[in-house]
Design a protein around this motif. Structure first.
Motif, PDB file in Angstrom:
ATOM      1  N   LEU A 100       0.784  -1.212   0.129  1.00  0.00           N
ATOM      2  CA  LEU A 100      -0.356   0.055   0.245  1.00  0.00           C
ATOM      3  C   LEU A 100       0.982   1.081  -0.192  1.00  0.00           C
ATOM      4  O   LEU A 100       1.989   1.397   0.913  1.00  0.00           O
ATOM      5  CB  LEU A 100      -0.769   0.007   0.893  1.00  0.00           C
ATOM      6  CG  LEU A 100      -1.547   0.933   1.527  1.00  0.00           C
ATOM      7  CD1 LEU A 100      -2.908   1.064   0.386  1.00  0.00           C
ATOM      8  CD2 LEU A 100      -2.634   1.346   2.131  1.00  0.00           C
ATOM      9  N   GLY A 101       0.557   2.238  -0.983  1.00  0.00           N
ATOM     10  CA  GLY A 101       1.508   3.339  -0.870  1.00  0.00           C
ATOM     11  C   GLY A 101       3.493   2.762  -1.574  1.00  0.00           C
ATOM     12  O   GLY A 101       3.758   3.786  -1.116  1.00  0.00           O
ATOM     13  N   GLY A 102       3.072   1.970  -2.053  1.00  0.00           N
ATOM     14  CA  GLY A 102       4.476   1.463  -2.331  1.00  0.00           C
ATOM     15  C   GLY A 102       5.377   1.000  -1.098  1.00  0.00           C
ATOM     16  O   GLY A 102       6.588   0.714  -1.293  1.00  0.00           O
ATOM     17  N   VAL A 103       4.620   1.260   0.616  1.00  0.00           N
ATOM     18  CA  VAL A 103       5.332   1.236   1.582  1.00  0.00           C
ATOM     19  C   VAL A 103       4.895  -0.726   2.573  1.00  0.00           C
ATOM     20  O   VAL A 103       5.920  -0.660   3.395  1.00  0.00           O
ATOM     21  CB  VAL A 103       5.961   2.325   2.401  1.00  0.00           C
ATOM     22  CG1 VAL A 103       6.274   3.522   1.420  1.00  0.00           C
ATOM     23  CG2 VAL A 103       4.275   2.849   3.063  1.00  0.00           C
ATOM     24  N   LEU A 104       4.118  -0.423   2.275  1.00  0.00           N
ATOM     25  CA  LEU A 104       2.884  -1.041   3.862  1.00  0.00           C
ATOM     26  C   LEU A 104       2.844  -2.167   3.635  1.00  0.00           C
ATOM     27  O   LEU A 104       1.717  -2.006   2.516  1.00  0.00           O
ATOM     28  CB  LEU A 104       2.071  -0.382   4.493  1.00  0.00           C
ATOM     29  CG  LEU A 104       1.241  -1.260   5.576  1.00  0.00           C
ATOM     30  CD1 LEU A 104       2.421  -1.633   6.829  1.00  0.00           C
ATOM     31  CD2 LEU A 104       0.015  -0.418   6.406  1.00  0.00           C
ATOM     32  N   PRO A 105       2.502  -3.527   3.504  1.00  0.00           N
ATOM     33  CA  PRO A 105       2.432  -4.982   2.748  1.00  0.00           C
ATOM     34  C   PRO A 105       0.471  -5.117   3.506  1.00  0.00           C
ATOM     35  O   PRO A 105       0.554  -4.746   4.732  1.00  0.00           O
ATOM     36  CB  PRO A 105       3.357  -5.898   3.494  1.00  0.00           C
ATOM     37  CG  PRO A 105       4.394  -5.084   3.441  1.00  0.00           C
ATOM     38  CD  PRO A 105       4.384  -3.840   4.004  1.00  0.00           C
ATOM     39  N   VAL A 106      -0.126  -5.480   3.066  1.00  0.00           N
ATOM     40  CA  VAL A 106      -1.157  -5.528   3.558  1.00  0.00           C
ATOM     41  C   VAL A 106      -1.926  -6.815   2.588  1.00  0.00           C
ATOM     42  O   VAL A 106      -1.761  -6.923   1.429  1.00  0.00           O
ATOM     43  CB  VAL A 106      -2.333  -4.194   2.906  1.00  0.00           C
ATOM     44  CG1 VAL A 106      -1.842  -2.927   3.778  1.00  0.00           C
ATOM     45  CG2 VAL A 106      -2.973  -3.657   1.576  1.00  0.00           C
ATOM     46  N   ALA A 107      -3.050  -7.663   3.110  1.00  0.00           N
ATOM     47  CA  ALA A 107      -4.063  -8.416   2.539  1.00  0.00           C
ATOM     48  C   ALA A 107      -4.526  -8.460   1.048  1.00  0.00           C
ATOM     49  O   ALA A 107      -5.560  -7.090   1.221  1.00  0.00           O
ATOM     50  CB  ALA A 107      -4.207  -8.829   3.136  1.00  0.00           C
ATOM     51  N   PHE A 108      -4.356  -8.473  -0.171  1.00  0.00           N
ATOM     52  CA  PHE A 108      -4.875  -8.743  -1.281  1.00  0.00           C
ATOM     53  C   PHE A 108      -5.436  -9.160  -1.691  1.00  0.00           C
ATOM     54  O   PHE A 108      -4.551 -10.569  -2.494  1.00  0.00           O
ATOM     55  CB  PHE A 108      -4.643  -6.892  -1.807  1.00  0.00           C
ATOM     56  CG  PHE A 108      -5.154  -6.722  -3.092  1.00  0.00           C
ATOM     57  CD1 PHE A 108      -6.436  -5.613  -2.851  1.00  0.00           C
ATOM     58  CD2 PHE A 108      -4.991  -7.443  -4.328  1.00  0.00           C
ATOM     59  CE1 PHE A 108      -7.194  -5.650  -4.237  1.00  0.00           C
ATOM     60  CE2 PHE A 108      -5.078  -6.561  -5.290  1.00  0.00           C
ATOM     61  CZ  PHE A 108      -6.891  -5.677  -5.057  1.00  0.00           C
ATOM     62  N   ALA A 109      -6.383  -9.272  -2.697  1.00  0.00           N
ATOM     63  CA  ALA A 109      -6.951 -10.719  -3.798  1.00  0.00           C
ATOM     64  C   ALA A 109      -7.647  -9.554  -5.007  1.00  0.00           C
ATOM     65  O   ALA A 109      -8.201  -8.825  -4.498  1.00  0.00           O
ATOM     66  CB  ALA A 109      -7.495 -11.867  -3.083  1.00  0.00           C
ATOM     67  N   ALA A 110      -7.785 -10.445  -5.786  1.00  0.00           N
ATOM     68  CA  ALA A 110      -8.693  -9.996  -6.816  1.00  0.00           C
ATOM     69  C   ALA A 110      -9.833  -9.761  -6.792  1.00  0.00           C
ATOM     70  O   ALA A 110     -10.347  -8.606  -7.227  1.00  0.00           O
ATOM     71  CB  ALA A 110      -7.950 -10.350  -8.278  1.00  0.00           C
ATOM     72  N   ALA A 111     -10.376 -10.731  -6.110  1.00  0.00           N
ATOM     73  CA  ALA A 111     -11.688 -10.317  -5.976  1.00  0.00           C
ATOM     74  C   ALA A 111     -11.828  -9.284  -5.302  1.00  0.00           C
ATOM     75  O   ALA A 111     -12.988  -8.807  -4.685  1.00  0.00           O
ATOM     76  CB  ALA A 111     -12.172 -11.871  -5.067  1.00  0.00           C
TER      77      ALA A 111
END
Length: 462
Positions: A100-111
């Motif tokens: 997120l914002g190139g700095v913070l790893p967050v969970a994400f899926a295409a769905a």
């Protein structure tokens, strides 16, 4: 400051294929990422989005989810590698985090990006809702609704005043002291009495926001990007992405016209069409383009400006600036009093606006009076009234690419007609802009960038 939108915002350097469906959502994603990181520092664990209406209806063809996710990851349309945008959502590996914002790893899926094409939210038809979850909670900790209002401009609902797409310098008090404010074409012409040109009025607004050297450098950058786009489009062959298998034509046409000229044959206005095709083929391929004032209509103004540069013995850097400033003044009027969004007003709002802006700019550099410039813009817009936006397969290809080539020719024709008169005419620019607005309101939604009417349903995708 009236209705004026800086030329450096109206002509923004970005990527294809759509200013409202690609550039706007990318900017919304980047803006939301900044807000989430600031409001929930280190706490965001997941993000998601819902696309509504026109954004969802043609989102896959326009690469909207890819652009949105690229924006969430911190990419900006002005500076990103276009190749980094393609696949940001559609090829996102299952189980892999998003930075997120190139700095913070967050969970994400295409769905986590949901498309709701049949749901139209109050306000603008190009609406998206972005959400962020924090600390593993079930309910979103932050939710923002954005409207992509055309030309890459976005609004975050609830912000007062609406935030501009790009940062604009604070007004410079000395330059703003006697600003020639205008809210209509009639007021713009009134500000030109006493020998002032429309470009002079626009320049006064520009230097009220930025240093003169920065304005000139910005206009030079816009013109350089337009030239680079034409060069890329006229030297690249092959087939455009998206499934329609549309063949690029600009490179072959360029070679054909150069051969004709070598044989002493006149090619006339055909170069106009090559320039426009080149830009819109680059746009359809997701390449680097200048929004002018939208991506779907991005080929018209550069084509006419190239025509000026190639055919006028007195063409100059100052002339290019005068062209762009004049076009920006007219585009500002249309944006404020009607729309430049195909999802709001159909293609009349995109191609019609671009044609009017190009005609205004070209008339100005050919020595037209402010009244003749206003007449040229009016003629150009008038003959696009009622034009629908019905892209086949939701792609900015058919009929969009050819439509730009035709409109570039129309802009030049409008200028020739205006220059043969003295600027007096029956239909004013204000009247035709208001007519365009009313026509857009009356137009069925299926003809407004949803691909649910017109050519989009009467031509078999093959």
């Amino acid at each position: 400051m009236g209705v004026y939108v800086s030329a450096l915002d109206l002509f923004s350097i970005g990527i294809g294929p759509s200013s409202s469906h690609t550039v706007g959502p990318m900017r919304a994603g980047a803006d939301f990422a900044r807000r989430a990181l600031a409001a929930l520092p280190g706490r965001v664990t997941r993000v998601g989005a819902v696309l509504y209406g026109s954004l969802a209806a043609t989102g896959l063809g326009h690469g909207t989810p890819d652009a949105l996710v690229a924006g969430l990851a911190g990419l900006a349309p002005e500076t990103c590698d276009p190749a980094a945008v393609r696949g940001a959502w559609s090829a996102h590996p299952e189980g892999q985090v998003l930075l997120l914002g190139g700095v913070l790893p967050v969970a994400f899926a295409a769905a986590d990006v949901v498309l709701e094409p049949r749901v139209r939210r109050p306000g603008h038809p190009n609406t998206l809702v972005l959400r962020a979850w924090a600390d593993g909670a079930d309910e979103p900790a932050l939710e923002k609704t954005y409207e992509s209002v055309g030309g890459g401009f976005i609004r975050c609902v609830g912000d007062e005043p609406a935030e501009p797409v790009a940062p604009v310098a604070a007004p410079r008090e000395a330059a703003a002291a006697d600003l020639p404010v205008f809210r209509s074409g009639a007021e713009l012409l009134a500000r030109c009495r006493g020998g002032r040109t429309i470009a002079d009025v626009a320049w006064a607004h520009e230097v009220a926001q930025r240093e003169p050297a920065d304005v000139r450098a910005g206009l030079d950058a816009v013109w350089a990007a337009m030239r680079a786009c034409v060069e890329a489009g006229t030297t690249t062959e092959g087939t455009l992405p998206g499934g329609l298998r549309v063949r690029r034509r600009a490179a072959a046409m360029r070679a054909s016209l150069e051969a004709a000229e070598a044989d002493g044959r006149r090619t006339g206005s055909e170069w106009l069409q090559v320039y426009a095709l080149a830009v819109n083929e680059e746009n359809a391929a997701g390449g680097r383009v200048v929004t002018a004032p939208t991506n779907g209509a991005a080929g018209i103004l550069p084509a006419v400006l190239h025509h000026y540069w190639a055919t006028e013995p007195g063409a100059s850097r100052e002339g290019v600036h005068r062209f762009l400033l004049t076009a920006a003044a007219v585009g500002s009027l249309i944006k404020a009093n009607a729309s430049i969004s195909g999802a709001e007003g159909g293609c009349q709002a995109e191609v019609g606006s671009a044609c009017a802006m190009a005609a205004a700019g070209y008339c100005a550099v050919l020595g037209g009076t402010p009244e003749q410039v206003e007449n040229a813009a009016e003629i150009a817009m008038e003959h696009h009234l009622g034009l629908t936006c019905d892209p086949i397969a939701g792609l900015v290809q058919v009929p969009c690419i050819e439509r730009n080539a035709i409109a570039a020719t129309t802009a030049v024709t409008a200028v020739r007609l205006a220059l043969h008169g003295d600027g007096s005419h029956i239909v004013s620019l204000d009247a035709v802009v208001e007519t365009m607005r009313q026509t857009g309101v009356d137009m069925s939604d299926k003809y407004k960038e949803t691909s649910r009417g017109g050519l989009a349903v009467n031509v078999v995708e093959c």
